[in-house]
Write a protein that holds these residues in place. Structure first.
Motif, mmCIF file in Angstrom:
data_model
loop_
_atom_site.group_PDB
_atom_site.id
_atom_site.type_symbol
_atom_site.label_atom_id
_atom_site.label_comp_id
_atom_site.label_asym_id
_atom_site.label_seq_id
_atom_site.Cartn_x
_atom_site.Cartn_y
_atom_site.Cartn_z
ATOM 1 N N GLY A 189 0.822 -1.199 0.000
ATOM 2 C CA GLY A 189 0.000 0.000 0.000
ATOM 3 C C GLY A 189 0.857 1.249 0.000
ATOM 4 O O GLY A 189 2.087 1.191 -0.031
ATOM 5 N N ILE A 190 0.182 2.403 0.017
ATOM 6 C CA ILE A 190 0.843 3.703 0.047
ATOM 7 C C ILE A 190 0.586 4.333 1.410
ATOM 8 O O ILE A 190 -0.564 4.373 1.882
ATOM 9 C CB ILE A 190 0.315 4.618 -1.076
ATOM 10 C CG1 ILE A 190 0.585 3.987 -2.443
ATOM 11 C CG2 ILE A 190 0.958 6.000 -0.989
ATOM 12 C CD1 ILE A 190 0.038 4.791 -3.603
ATOM 13 N N TYR A 191 1.643 4.812 2.037
ATOM 14 C CA TYR A 191 1.557 5.379 3.376
ATOM 15 C C TYR A 191 2.000 6.839 3.335
ATOM 16 O O TYR A 191 3.133 7.148 2.988
ATOM 17 C CB TYR A 191 2.418 4.586 4.353
ATOM 18 C CG TYR A 191 1.997 3.132 4.449
ATOM 19 C CD1 TYR A 191 1.023 2.735 5.348
ATOM 20 C CD2 TYR A 191 2.570 2.165 3.620
ATOM 21 C CE1 TYR A 191 0.611 1.409 5.423
ATOM 22 C CE2 TYR A 191 2.168 0.839 3.694
ATOM 23 C CZ TYR A 191 1.193 0.468 4.603
ATOM 24 O OH TYR A 191 0.804 -0.836 4.677
ATOM 25 N N ASP A 192 1.068 7.714 3.678
ATOM 26 C CA ASP A 192 1.323 9.152 3.692
ATOM 27 C C ASP A 192 1.759 9.545 5.101
ATOM 28 O O ASP A 192 0.998 9.364 6.061
ATOM 29 C CB ASP A 192 0.055 9.913 3.295
ATOM 30 C CG ASP A 192 0.304 11.406 3.147
ATOM 31 O OD1 ASP A 192 1.396 11.859 3.530
ATOM 32 O OD2 ASP A 192 -0.586 12.112 2.668
ATOM 33 N N PRO A 193 2.980 10.101 5.271
ATOM 34 C CA PRO A 193 3.453 10.442 6.622
ATOM 35 C C PRO A 193 2.637 11.530 7.288
ATOM 36 O O PRO A 193 2.665 11.676 8.508
ATOM 37 C CB PRO A 193 4.893 10.896 6.385
ATOM 38 C CG PRO A 193 4.935 11.321 4.961
ATOM 39 C CD PRO A 193 3.973 10.440 4.241
ATOM 40 N N ASN A 194 1.920 12.308 6.501
ATOM 41 C CA ASN A 194 1.128 13.398 7.069
ATOM 42 C C ASN A 194 -0.370 13.113 7.024
ATOM 43 O O ASN A 194 -1.177 13.993 7.305
ATOM 44 C CB ASN A 194 1.417 14.703 6.315
ATOM 45 C CG ASN A 194 2.879 15.099 6.431
ATOM 46 O OD1 ASN A 194 3.451 15.012 7.500
ATOM 47 N ND2 ASN A 194 3.481 15.507 5.325
ATOM 48 N N GLY A 195 -0.743 11.891 6.670
ATOM 49 C CA GLY A 195 -2.153 11.530 6.600
ATOM 50 C C GLY A 195 -2.442 10.292 7.416
ATOM 51 O O GLY A 195 -1.925 10.102 8.523
ATOM 52 N N MET A 196 -3.260 9.408 6.832
ATOM 53 C CA MET A 196 -3.625 8.180 7.530
ATOM 54 C C MET A 196 -2.420 7.270 7.737
ATOM 55 O O MET A 196 -2.409 6.443 8.635
ATOM 56 C CB MET A 196 -4.708 7.439 6.731
ATOM 57 C CG MET A 196 -6.026 8.197 6.628
ATOM 58 S SD MET A 196 -6.754 8.482 8.248
ATOM 59 C CE MET A 196 -7.134 6.789 8.719
ATOM 60 N N GLY A 197 -1.410 7.413 6.869
ATOM 61 C CA GLY A 197 -0.229 6.572 7.008
ATOM 62 C C GLY A 197 0.684 6.981 8.131
ATOM 63 O O GLY A 197 1.701 6.330 8.383
ATOM 64 N N ALA A 198 0.376 8.086 8.836
ATOM 65 C CA ALA A 198 1.228 8.526 9.940
ATOM 66 C C ALA A 198 1.336 7.446 11.011
ATOM 67 O O ALA A 198 2.376 7.304 11.662
ATOM 68 C CB ALA A 198 0.695 9.826 10.534
ATOM 69 N N MET A 199 0.259 6.673 11.197
ATOM 70 C CA MET A 199 0.290 5.596 12.181
ATOM 71 C C MET A 199 1.323 4.542 11.806
ATOM 72 O O MET A 199 2.025 3.998 12.667
ATOM 73 C CB MET A 199 -1.098 4.958 12.302
ATOM 74 C CG MET A 199 -1.174 3.828 13.314
ATOM 75 S SD MET A 199 -0.767 4.377 14.989
ATOM 76 C CE MET A 199 -2.202 5.412 15.310
ATOM 77 N N PHE A 200 1.443 4.265 10.496
ATOM 78 C CA PHE A 200 2.426 3.286 10.030
ATOM 79 C C PHE A 200 3.845 3.747 10.374
ATOM 80 O O PHE A 200 4.661 2.979 10.870
ATOM 81 C CB PHE A 200 2.283 3.095 8.522
ATOM 82 C CG PHE A 200 3.319 2.207 7.903
ATOM 83 C CD1 PHE A 200 3.303 0.837 8.080
ATOM 84 C CD2 PHE A 200 4.340 2.745 7.130
ATOM 85 C CE1 PHE A 200 4.257 0.018 7.503
ATOM 86 C CE2 PHE A 200 5.301 1.948 6.550
ATOM 87 C CZ PHE A 200 5.265 0.576 6.734
ATOM 88 N N PHE A 201 4.133 5.021 10.130
ATOM 89 C CA PHE A 201 5.456 5.548 10.457
ATOM 90 C C PHE A 201 5.684 5.552 11.967
ATOM 91 O O PHE A 201 6.806 5.320 12.432
ATOM 92 C CB PHE A 201 5.609 6.959 9.887
ATOM 93 C CG PHE A 201 5.794 6.993 8.398
ATOM 94 C CD1 PHE A 201 7.059 6.942 7.840
ATOM 95 C CD2 PHE A 201 4.709 7.067 7.549
ATOM 96 C CE1 PHE A 201 7.237 6.951 6.461
ATOM 97 C CE2 PHE A 201 4.871 7.089 6.174
ATOM 98 C CZ PHE A 201 6.134 7.030 5.623
ATOM 99 N N ALA A 202 4.646 5.808 12.736
ATOM 100 C CA ALA A 202 4.785 5.767 14.191
ATOM 101 C C ALA A 202 5.095 4.353 14.667
ATOM 102 O O ALA A 202 5.904 4.146 15.579
ATOM 103 C CB ALA A 202 3.504 6.281 14.848
ATOM 104 N N VAL A 203 4.468 3.357 14.037
ATOM 105 C CA VAL A 203 4.731 1.953 14.391
ATOM 106 C C VAL A 203 6.184 1.591 14.058
ATOM 107 O O VAL A 203 6.856 0.898 14.827
ATOM 108 C CB VAL A 203 3.749 1.024 13.664
ATOM 109 C CG1 VAL A 203 4.163 -0.429 13.829
ATOM 110 C CG2 VAL A 203 2.344 1.233 14.192
#
Length: 336
Positions: A189-203
């Motif tokens: 998938g695509i993870y946006d660091p400033n959007g919904m994907g911020a949780m992925f980067f936090a993990v």
């Protein structure tokens, strides 16, 4: 590219250059004050028809390689908003025996504008092509902040060797506002660091911290277990306990330390069979004396005095003899 070289140059020169600060209406310039041979990437990506190109050459009538001269001033054209993202691909294998073809094919199917590839060992921390890919992604984002920039890899393990590296890389992507795309694997998938994907980067950041703590705990546990078995780590001693005891005995007899060093032989290590240096011996003797002082014990036992016939008794010996003489004999009752 559907535009002619002159049309492309005009489209580029409608904008100021974010790289060399060349104003609208002028070609890009080098640091040496010459007209550049091609326009800088952060500038030509501002023109939507040229965004997918890898480079745009400067026309010959601008005098590439000659002293830079400013052209006629033009009004700065703001970059039009576009929703089509810019993808930067990265492919990597650890050894030359592994193939890159499958990764490259997947990246091309994802319509990456430029793909960086390298075959480099996982032991090497600095990966030039990865750094170049990230640098280009940052240039695109700085030149067109409103355009989504996606850093695309085939799978997560191609991006970093461990969670700590992944955490550092995710922090860099997050700081630059660059999205991360995984083409395969459980996290596709695509993870946006400033959007919904911020949780992925936090993990990812939490995983990196957990891994560092785990490595530290396991290291400390290993050190404790090794210490309980007598292994305190570090290089083996040049002068072991037996050699030190022998050296102390020779020193008590008045043998000079340099002569003692010549009588000692190293048993293990790369210097096995050689004599220890005088400095090492001095250091070992000093450490032994300091350790004995800390324990409150003498470094070596007090020499025993051997009494010869005719030698006078010491006061301690006279006192001991008198105390023994006044004591009753243990067999007195039996004799009576």
């Amino acid at each position: 590219m559907d535009l002619t070289p002159d049309q492309a140059a005009l489209a580029v020169e409608r904008h100021d250059c974010p790289n060399c600060d060349a104003p609208a209406g002028s070609a890009c310039r080098t640091r040496g004050g010459k007209t550049a041979a091609k326009y800088h990437t952060p500038r030509f990506v501002l023109a939507p028809p040229l965004r997918e190109e890898l480079e745009i050459p400067v026309p010959a009538d601008r005098g590439p390689g000659r002293s830079w001269k400013q052209g006629p001033a033009l009004a700065i054209m703001p970059a039009p908003r576009t929703e089509r993202p810019v993808r930067i691909g990265y492919a990597r294998t650890s050894t030359a025996r592994q193939e890159l073809a499958s990764q490259l094919e997947a990246l091309h199917r994802a319509e990456c504008h430029k793909v960086f590839k390298e075959q480099i060992s996982t032991r090497i921390k600095v990966r030039p092509e990865l750094e170049a890919a990230l640098a280009l992604a940052r240039q695109f984002k700085e030149a067109a902040p409103e355009t989504p920039v996606i850093f695309t890899v085939h799978e997560l393990k191609r991006l970093a060797r461990n969670a700590a590296e992944l955490m550092a890389l995710s922090a860099e992507l997050q700081a630059g506002g660059i999205q991360l795309e995984l083409l395969t694997g459980p996290l596709t998938g695509i993870y946006d660091p400033n959007g919904m994907g911020a949780m992925f980067f936090a993990v990812l950041a939490a995983a990196g911290q957990i891994e560092r703590n785990y490595i530290r705990e396991k290291t400390l546990e290993g050190q404790v277990i090794a210490a309980s078995k007598g292994n305190h780590g570090g290089r083996p001693k040049v002068i072991d306990d037996d050699m030190l005891t022998f050296a102390i005995a020779l020193k008590d007899k008045g043998v000079p330390v340099p002569e003692i060093a010549k009588k000692l032989v190293i048993k293990t290590g790369k210097n096995a069979g050689k004599n220890p240096s005088v400095a090492s011996l001095y250091r070992a003797l000093a450490e032994a004396e300091a350790a004995a002082a800390d324990d409150g014990l003498p470094l070596r036992p007090k020499p025993v005095r051997i009494r010869r016939p005719g030698d006078p008794l010491t006061p301690e010996e006279i006192d001991l003899r008198e105390r023994l003489q006044v004591q009753p004999h243990p067999n007195t009752d039996i004799r009576s």
